[in-house]
Design a protein around this motif. Structure first.
Motif, PDB file in Angstrom:
ATOM      1  N   THR A   1     -32.372 -32.035   1.943  1.00  0.00           N
ATOM      2  CA  THR A   1     -32.442 -30.841   2.744  1.00  0.00           C
ATOM      3  C   THR A   1     -32.533 -31.633   3.975  1.00  0.00           C
ATOM      4  OG1 THR A   1     -32.950 -29.734   0.507  1.00  0.00           O
ATOM      5  CG2 THR A   1     -33.114 -28.360   3.160  1.00  0.00           C
ATOM      6  N   ALA A   2     -33.580 -31.981   4.191  1.00  0.00           N
ATOM      7  CA  ALA A   2     -33.771 -31.942   5.519  1.00  0.00           C
ATOM      8  C   ALA A   2     -32.820 -32.954   6.596  1.00  0.00           C
ATOM      9  CB  ALA A   2     -35.273 -32.288   6.004  1.00  0.00           C
ATOM     10  N   LEU A   3     -32.341 -33.802   5.724  1.00  0.00           N
ATOM     11  CA  LEU A   3     -31.588 -35.181   6.831  1.00  0.00           C
ATOM     12  C   LEU A   3     -30.773 -34.644   6.862  1.00  0.00           C
ATOM     13  CD1 LEU A   3     -31.003 -37.382   8.267  1.00  0.00           C
ATOM     14  CD2 LEU A   3     -30.766 -38.823   5.249  1.00  0.00           C
ATOM     15  N   ALA A   4     -30.350 -33.286   5.951  1.00  0.00           N
ATOM     16  CA  ALA A   4     -28.285 -32.691   6.098  1.00  0.00           C
ATOM     17  C   ALA A   4     -28.204 -31.883   7.236  1.00  0.00           C
ATOM     18  CB  ALA A   4     -28.398 -31.845   4.789  1.00  0.00           C
ATOM     19  N   ARG A   5     -29.567 -31.041   7.460  1.00  0.00           N
ATOM     20  CA  ARG A   5     -29.691 -30.373   8.496  1.00  0.00           C
ATOM     21  C   ARG A   5     -29.804 -31.164   9.991  1.00  0.00           C
ATOM     22  NH1 ARG A   5     -34.454 -26.160   5.711  1.00  0.00           N
ATOM     23  NH2 ARG A   5     -33.013 -25.275   4.056  1.00  0.00           N
TER      24      ARG A   5
ATOM     25  N   TRP B   1     -23.532 -20.647  15.715  1.00  0.00           N
ATOM     26  CA  TRP B   1     -23.944 -20.968  14.618  1.00  0.00           C
ATOM     27  C   TRP B   1     -25.185 -22.128  14.273  1.00  0.00           C
ATOM     28  CZ3 TRP B   1     -24.159 -25.626  11.622  1.00  0.00           C
ATOM     29  CH2 TRP B   1     -24.623 -25.676  10.384  1.00  0.00           C
ATOM     30  N   GLN B   2     -26.401 -21.318  13.560  1.00  0.00           N
ATOM     31  CA  GLN B   2     -26.984 -21.860  13.982  1.00  0.00           C
ATOM     32  C   GLN B   2     -27.902 -23.080  12.261  1.00  0.00           C
ATOM     33  OE1 GLN B   2     -30.153 -22.075  15.550  1.00  0.00           O
ATOM     34  NE2 GLN B   2     -28.674 -20.484  17.047  1.00  0.00           N
ATOM     35  N   VAL B   3     -28.108 -23.815  12.112  1.00  0.00           N
ATOM     36  CA  VAL B   3     -28.233 -25.128  11.004  1.00  0.00           C
ATOM     37  C   VAL B   3     -29.328 -23.804  10.513  1.00  0.00           C
ATOM     38  CG1 VAL B   3     -29.828 -26.936   9.938  1.00  0.00           C
ATOM     39  CG2 VAL B   3     -28.113 -27.157  12.071  1.00  0.00           C
ATOM     40  N   PRO B   4     -29.687 -23.279   8.438  1.00  0.00           N
ATOM     41  CA  PRO B   4     -30.002 -22.708   8.128  1.00  0.00           C
ATOM     42  C   PRO B   4     -31.632 -23.078   8.835  1.00  0.00           C
ATOM     43  CG  PRO B   4     -29.256 -23.481   6.887  1.00  0.00           C
ATOM     44  CD  PRO B   4     -28.114 -24.018   8.162  1.00  0.00           C
ATOM     45  N   ALA B   5     -32.790 -22.749   7.929  1.00  0.00           N
ATOM     46  CA  ALA B   5     -34.067 -22.244   8.507  1.00  0.00           C
ATOM     47  C   ALA B   5     -34.742 -23.483   7.542  1.00  0.00           C
ATOM     48  CB  ALA B   5     -35.216 -21.709   9.406  1.00  0.00           C
ATOM     49  N   ASP B   6     -34.512 -22.422   6.185  1.00  0.00           N
ATOM     50  CA  ASP B   6     -34.861 -22.267   4.805  1.00  0.00           C
ATOM     51  C   ASP B   6     -34.033 -22.068   4.349  1.00  0.00           C
ATOM     52  OD1 ASP B   6     -37.878 -20.434   5.432  1.00  0.00           O
ATOM     53  OD2 ASP B   6     -35.690 -20.319   5.017  1.00  0.00           O
TER      54      ASP B   6
END
Ligand SMILES: [Zn+2]
Length: 508
Positions: free
Chosen positions: A265-269, A503-508
């Motif tokens: 998840t972290a890398l995808a973001r 557009w924002q990368v989702p925070a969680d």
């Protein structure tokens, strides 16, 4: 000795253009629609019709040790419109029957494109994966390769253990990605657990801007590859198929981690944030038809000038184009361009005429007499039949290397100073064999026109380096000018159709 693992081989492969006419069973039969023993027989040939990823998977498994391949069904068509629902259901039924009869299985390998749509299903790839998972259960590894033009769905991610997309465009890494799938499956047999996450960005880069030799997409893919580690098994950045016109349109990042999904998840973001920040670099650089005509004319008049290649990305059969628009042909012919090769025009009635009349015959060539699409305008000119072709070739260089490309009835005709390869089945011109099958050397031409978006670059680079290639801006079903297309199903807002939104990368 443990029993050799029984691994199912299967796939559904269609890159669906939402603006193109419906894809039907015959389109698959002409490329590949084989099950069981027929698929096994194809895979045993020196130049199979089966996808390169399946061949790469098989080779790597065989190198690793004894295993039992279980060919189920491979259904693949050239890119076209959405597949007819009834035929897609026929494929699903064949897959279900084949898989159930093959149980117990230790693993399933799929060679999918990932940008399929059906007339009644906007996520047929997800439907295939869900079917497979429902039959083999949650514990059997299910791994699929994807084209980097895939429009990835959450359902595709949820029903597979790993999705492995190409990292090259033109796609010259099919064998390697198949081998990577084999390596991951062997890891899973040895006990590794995989966990994947996927993130979609609201952006659809035109395909001509998605080269991986240089540019924004190359930078993004290369960045992802630097993140492979003991924790991260695969990074698949699918820029997607912009012409799909589907709710799944949008670039995706799918990361497969060993064990820890949070790392995926972290890398995808991280990668998604970089892609979004870079979105404005995905701009097509094209020449007008007038500029292209002037260049071609200058080349035919001055033999000391380096020859040039013109791509017609708006009529790319490799993206769902019909391979029969005549804008460039008409302009070059009117201007008196000579020493020019054009590959490949799809026009079965014209090939029939040429075959009936025979080699050497002079006749009036009537292109697109039956007008299958609004862009396929008629074009009529004095012509001569130069040769009749064999109907297929084995690719020599680039994305079709070593595989059989089926063209149907084929002829070479001459219209003014332009030699035209006319074929009956839609295929893009990605391999110099398109011309070499008739004894024509691309190095001897003053100019070459190809009906291809970009895969030709891996085949024609012996002669045409990128500085000698021009993409011509003419109308067509696969135009890189996305703003000219009437999107109906793509999620909005989406860049570049919509420009002023955040557009924002989702925070969680
Ligand atoms: Zn592709």
């Amino acid at each position: 000795m443990p029993q050799p693992k029984r691994i199912a081989l299967m796939g559904f492969s269609l890159e669906a253009n939402g603006f193109a006419p419906v894809t039907v069973k015959a389109d698959f039969v002409n490329q590949i629609y084989l099950a069981g023993d027929e698929l096994a027989a194809d895979l045993a040939k020196p130049a199979p019709r089966a996808p390169g990823t399946m061949i790469g998977f098989m080779r790597a498994m065989t190198t690793a040790g004894p295993w039992t391949p279980v060919p189920i069904v491979m259904a693949g068509s050239p890119p076209g419109g959405p597949v007819e629902q009834a035929f897609f259901q026929e494929i699903l039924d064949a897959m279900e029957r084949g898989l159930k009869a093959a149980l117990p299985l230790d693993g399933v390998f799929l060679a999918e494109h990932g940008a399929g749509t059906a007339t009644g299903d906007h996520d047929p790839d997800g439907t295939v994966f869900a079917l497979v998972r429902s039959i083999v259960g949650p514990k059997v590894p299910v791994i699929s390769t994807l084209d980097l033009h895939a429009n990835v769905s959450q359902r595709m991610v949820d029903n597979t253990d790993a999705l492995i997309a190409f990292i090259t465009n033109p796609h010259v890494d099919m064998i390697e990605r198949g081998a990577e799938a084999a390596a991951l499956m062997l890891e899973m047999f040895a006990g590794t657990r995989l966990a994947a996450d996927m993130l979609r960005m609201p952006m659809i880069p035109p395909s001509v801007t998605m080269g991986t030799a240089s540019g924004p997409y190359a930078d993004l893919i290369n960045y992802g590859q630097t993140k492979l580690s003991r924790d991260i098994a695969n990074v698949s950045v699918c820029a997607g198929f912009s012409l799909g016109d589907t709710p799944l349109n949008g670039m995706t990042v799918t990361v497969t981690a060993r064990g820890d999904k949070a790392k995926a998840t972290a890398l995808a973001r991280d990668i998604a944030g970089r892609a979004w920040a870079d979105r404005k670099r995905y701009v097509p650089k094209m020449v007008s038809l007038e500029e292209a005509t002037a260049m071609a004319l200058a080349c035919s008049r001055d033999p000391s000038k380096p020859s040039v290649l013109f791509a017609d990305p708006a009529d790319n059969p490799g993206g769902g184009g019909r391979g029969n628009t005549t804008y460039i042909l008409d302009a070059f012919h009117k201007a008196g361009v000579t020493g020019c090769l054009l590959g490949m025009m799809v026009d079965p009635p014209l090939v029939e005429d040429a075959i009936k009349l025979g080699v050497g015959a002079k006749f009036i060539a009537r292109f697109n007499r039956d007008r299958p699409h609004e862009f396929s305008l008629p074009f009529t000119a004095d012509a001569r039949v130069i040769a009749i072709g064999k109907g297929s070739y084995v690719g020599r260089r680039g994305v079709h290397q070593g595989r059989t490309t089926n063209l149907g009835a084929t002829a070479l005709i001459e219209v003014g100073g332009i030699k035209i390869v006319v074929i009956s089945l839609r295929q893009q011109c990605a391999d110099p064999m398109a011309f070499e099958q008739f004894g024509l050397a691309i190095a001897a031409a003053r100019s070459v026109i190809v009906k291809s978006r970009g895969h030709f670059r891996a085949g024609f680079d012996e002669v045409f380096t990128n500085d000698r290639i021009h993409e011509v801006d003419v109308p067509g079903l696969t135009t890189p000018r996305l703003e000219r297309l009437a999107y109906k199903r793509a999620p909005r807002p989406i860049f570049p159709l919509d420009k002023d939104f955040e557009w924002q990368v989702p925070a969680d």
